[in-house]
Design an enzyme around this catalytic site. Structure first.
Site, short mmCIF file in Angstrom:
data_model
loop_
_atom_site.label_atom_id
_atom_site.label_comp_id
_atom_site.label_asym_id
_atom_site.label_seq_id
_atom_site.Cartn_x
_atom_site.Cartn_y
_atom_site.Cartn_z
N LYS A 160 22.51 38.61 -25.22
CA LYS A 160 21.34 39.79 -25.02
C LYS A 160 21.69 40.32 -23.75
O LYS A 160 21.51 40.22 -22.50
CB LYS A 160 20.36 38.98 -24.84
N GLY A 163 21.28 37.63 -13.56
CA GLY A 163 20.16 38.62 -13.23
C GLY A 163 19.55 38.20 -11.97
O GLY A 163 19.95 37.49 -11.02
N SER A 164 18.05 38.44 -12.08
CA SER A 164 17.18 38.12 -10.76
C SER A 164 17.06 36.43 -10.50
O SER A 164 17.10 35.86 -11.66
CB SER A 164 15.94 38.78 -10.87
N THR A 165 16.98 36.11 -9.31
CA THR A 165 16.44 34.94 -8.89
C THR A 165 15.37 34.36 -9.50
O THR A 165 15.56 33.28 -10.17
CB THR A 165 16.60 34.79 -7.34
N GLU A 225 24.00 33.16 -12.41
CA GLU A 225 24.52 34.32 -11.33
C GLU A 225 23.37 35.22 -10.87
O GLU A 225 23.01 35.88 -11.76
CB GLU A 225 25.79 35.34 -11.80
N GLU A 249 16.25 41.69 -1.67
CA GLU A 249 17.05 42.24 -2.39
C GLU A 249 16.34 43.73 -2.77
O GLU A 249 15.40 43.49 -3.46
CB GLU A 249 17.61 41.58 -3.63
P1 NDP Z 1 16.43 40.40 -14.44
O1 NDP Z 1 16.46 39.07 -14.09
O2 NDP Z 1 14.97 40.91 -14.71
O3 NDP Z 1 16.88 40.42 -15.94
C1 NDP Z 1 18.42 39.86 -16.24
C2 NDP Z 1 18.48 40.04 -17.75
O4 NDP Z 1 17.48 38.76 -18.18
C3 NDP Z 1 17.96 41.24 -18.54
O5 NDP Z 1 18.62 41.14 -19.75
C4 NDP Z 1 16.43 40.76 -18.73
O6 NDP Z 1 15.91 41.58 -19.93
C5 NDP Z 1 16.72 39.26 -19.10
N1 NDP Z 1 15.25 38.55 -18.90
C6 NDP Z 1 14.12 39.03 -18.19
N2 NDP Z 1 13.30 37.99 -18.24
C7 NDP Z 1 13.68 37.04 -19.05
C8 NDP Z 1 13.54 35.64 -19.15
N3 NDP Z 1 11.89 35.19 -18.74
N4 NDP Z 1 14.20 34.90 -19.86
C9 NDP Z 1 15.51 35.23 -20.09
N5 NDP Z 1 15.99 36.34 -19.93
C10 NDP Z 1 15.19 37.26 -19.21
O7 NDP Z 1 17.11 41.14 -13.49
P2 NDP Z 1 17.90 42.73 -13.62
O8 NDP Z 1 18.12 43.20 -14.75
O9 NDP Z 1 16.67 43.42 -12.80
O10 NDP Z 1 19.02 42.64 -12.55
C11 NDP Z 1 19.29 42.78 -11.35
C12 NDP Z 1 19.47 41.28 -10.96
O11 NDP Z 1 20.62 40.88 -11.03
C13 NDP Z 1 19.58 41.55 -9.35
O12 NDP Z 1 18.61 40.43 -8.58
C14 NDP Z 1 21.10 41.05 -8.95
O13 NDP Z 1 21.34 40.58 -7.71
C15 NDP Z 1 21.37 40.44 -10.36
N6 NDP Z 1 22.64 40.41 -10.54
C16 NDP Z 1 23.54 39.25 -9.99
C17 NDP Z 1 24.93 39.06 -10.36
C18 NDP Z 1 25.77 38.28 -9.97
O14 NDP Z 1 26.81 37.86 -10.51
N7 NDP Z 1 25.23 37.07 -9.20
C19 NDP Z 1 25.50 40.51 -10.77
C20 NDP Z 1 24.75 41.43 -11.44
C21 NDP Z 1 23.35 41.31 -11.05
P3 NDP Z 1 15.35 43.12 -19.61
O15 NDP Z 1 16.47 43.79 -18.73
O16 NDP Z 1 15.31 43.79 -20.96
O17 NDP Z 1 14.05 42.83 -18.92
#
Ligand code: NDP
Length: 504
Positions: A206, A258-260, A280, A411
């Site tokens: 996804k 994604g986000s924490t 991650e 962040e």
């Molecule tokens: P999000 O956590 O909002 O989203 C990440 C992904 O998860 C997106 O595809 C999102 O969909 C999806 N998502 C959102 N809600 C849910 C849920 N409840 N269950 C499952 N999937 C869900 O993060 P961001 O897209 O805002 O990305 C930024 C964050 O990612 C930052 O905090 C960054 O530090 C982190 N990150 C970490 C990395 C690492 O390697 N440690 C590398 C890159 C980023 P949608 O976008 O459609 O909402």
């Protein structure tokens, strides 16, 4: 080009230094990458079982170019029935041969995908820039070479898994549900998909809502590469689609970047199940500059650390700690360097800082920067002409930042640097580690012993020394504390997708 340079002498400790304030005409002739190489469809279905299909949900959402605010295409929104179909396709492909295929045969597919990515890298780089807003010189010179390199690297492991971990019988886990963010759409895909396929798993991916197009292009490419149907599936949609996938009871392994906050929600969702999980998550990296550092190189490292990809980088060096006796000199040089950054059209090959990925992210950055000013930090932004349309944020420095300020704690995920100072190495370590995150850090000093000591003391998964943001497919990457667990990249990255490979 007319140029004039003003210099001002100063003495720092025992070092004689010079602040150079460039007064240059930095106007470059535009060098715009053509978009002719990319064909964007009006509408995209879901990629299930080797073909594009209309979503059973019947829903679509627009994907927008953040540099122009123009809609590029409509993308399918996968609902629960679509997720069922994608997971069933992945399960079928796993059981019908992919899971037991000899590694040498699987490797051929992964190598073929890697070669095709190289062949189409210009097209994919332009598409990444159109859909995500990052400068084309980054998508072309950083993202795409790394994407291909990750597929090549893991293809090489596919027939050598029994040698990778002595004593472990290499066996794939099954169906992997993978959810990725929008900051490095294809690269995050590569970090997850390449090791999963090389180890014999099948995948339902996804991508983020705002950056689906390159994942869909890659899906098409895997079909052209002859990858058996169902081995790689793409379900597009927003958070609800992601939650449907990560919570699906027939998914054996969840890999999330994604986000924490969302990482925690997924962990709670999977509590009590035997689904394997790797996370991650976010970061608030410390970048530490000692007074014996090569200052001009360190300036470049700091700029790369925070302004690369508009600061939309999990490991961005967003907290800068400068030794007190060089603080003012360093800040002056940094300000001078900032004034040379070119912000604007991401398709222009001269552009250093492109568009902010979405209006939501722009709002989040703006709110935190306003908070920094309200809390009393001093803001610096160079003069900058921004385009009339699109989402933009001027590269920003904050000085006089206290550790308690929100800009030092949270962040921001944008081009914003919070600068603080320290006097002793112990103080640097204490301040650097004063964060709930633990993903990455950077240290600049001419003393090798201090580098090793700092690397040992910093609570971060990756520590760069006298450089920043360096990646290699053979090198593991990941965090601890609230930055997650599990390592991607290198031999460690294989463990995520092998039975008996540990918690992650
Ligand atoms: P999000 O956590 O909002 O989203 C990440 C992904 O998860 C997106 O595809 C999102 O969909 C999806 N998502 C959102 N809600 C849910 C849920 N409840 N269950 C499952 N999937 C869900 O993060 P961001 O897209 O805002 O990305 C930024 C964050 O990612 C930052 O905090 C960054 O530090 C982190 N990150 C970490 C990395 C690492 O390697 N440690 C590398 C890159 C980023 P949608 O976008 O459609 O909402």
């Amino acid at each position: 080009m007319e140029s004039e340079v003003a210099t001002q002498g100063s003495e720092v400790g025992s070092r004689k230094t010079e602040v150079v304030t460039p007064r240059l005409d930095w106007a470059y002739a535009s060098s715009r990458e053509s978009t002719d190489i990319v064909e964007v469809e009006d509408r995209y279905g879901l990629f299930l079982d080797g073909e594009f299909r209309e979503p059973k949900s019947g829903k679509y959402f627009p994907t927008v170019n953040p540099a122009t605010e123009e809609t590029l295409a409509e993308v399918a929104e996968a609902g629960p029935e679509d997720i069922d179909a994608a997971v069933a396709a992945a399960r079928g492909a796993f059981e019908n041969g992919w899971g037991t295929m000899p590694g040498a045969e699987r490797a051929k597919y992964v190598f073929r995908i890697a070669r095709m990515i190289q062949e189409r890298s210009r097209e994919l780089a332009v598409l990444e820039t159109l859909d995500g807003g990052k400068p084309v010189k980054e998508s072309r010179d950083v993202d795409l070479p790394q994407v291909a390199a990750n597929f090549f690297y893991y293809a090489g492991w596919a027939d050598k898994l029994e040698y990778a971990f002595p004593g472990l019988q290499p066996e794939p886990i099954g169906v992997a549900g993978q959810v990725i963010p929008w900051n490095f759409p294809l690269l995050m895909l590569a970090w997850k998909v390449a090791p999963a396929l090389a180890t014999g798993n099948t995948v339902v991916l996804k991508p983020a809502e705002t950056t689906s197009l390159t994942a869909l292009a890659l899906a098409e490419l895997t079909a052209e590469a002859g990858l058996p149907a169902g081995v790689f599936n793409v379900v597009t949609g927003a958070g609800a689609t992601g939650a449907e996938l990560t919570g699906h009871t027939d998914v054996d392994k969840v890999a999330f970047t994604g986000s924490t906050a969302v990482g925690k929600a997924i962990r709670a969702q999977l509590a009590g199940r035997d689904t394997r999980l790797s996370l991650e998550l976010g970061g608030k990296a410390a970048h530490v500059i000692f007074d014996d550092a090569p200052i001009d190189q360190a300036i470049e490292g700091v700029v790369n650390g925070i302004f690369f990809n508009q600061g939309h980088v999990c490991c961005a060096g967003s907290r800068l700690f400068v030794q007190e006796n060089i603080h003012d000199l360093f800040v002056d040089k940094l300000k001078a360097r900032l004034s040379t950054l070119r912000v604007g059209d991401p398709l222009d090959k001269n552009t250093d800082v492109g568009a902010i990925n979405s209006p939501e992210q722009l709002e989040k950055i703006t709110e935190l920067v306003d908070m920094g000013v309200t809390e009393g930090a001093e803001i610096y932004q160079p003069a900058c002409d921004l385009p009339d349309r699109g989402y933009w944020f001027v590269p920003t420095l904050f000085t006089g930042v206290a550790q308690s300020h929100r800009i030092a704690q949270e962040e921001i995920f944008g081009p914003v640097l919070s600068i603080m100072s320290f006097r002793t190495p112990d103080e640097a370590v204490e301040k650097a580690n004063n964060t709930p995150y633990g993903l990455s850090a950077g240290v600049w000093t001419s003393k090798g012993s201090r580098i090793l000591w700092m690397a040992d003391q910093m609570k971060a998964g990756v520590v760069w020394a006298n450089t920043y943001n360096k990646f290699d497919p053979a090198s593991p990457f990941g965090g601890y504390k609230e930055s997650g667990f599990g390592r991607e990249g290198g031999r460690h990255g294989l463990l995520n997708y092998l039975k008996g490979g540990g918690r992650s």
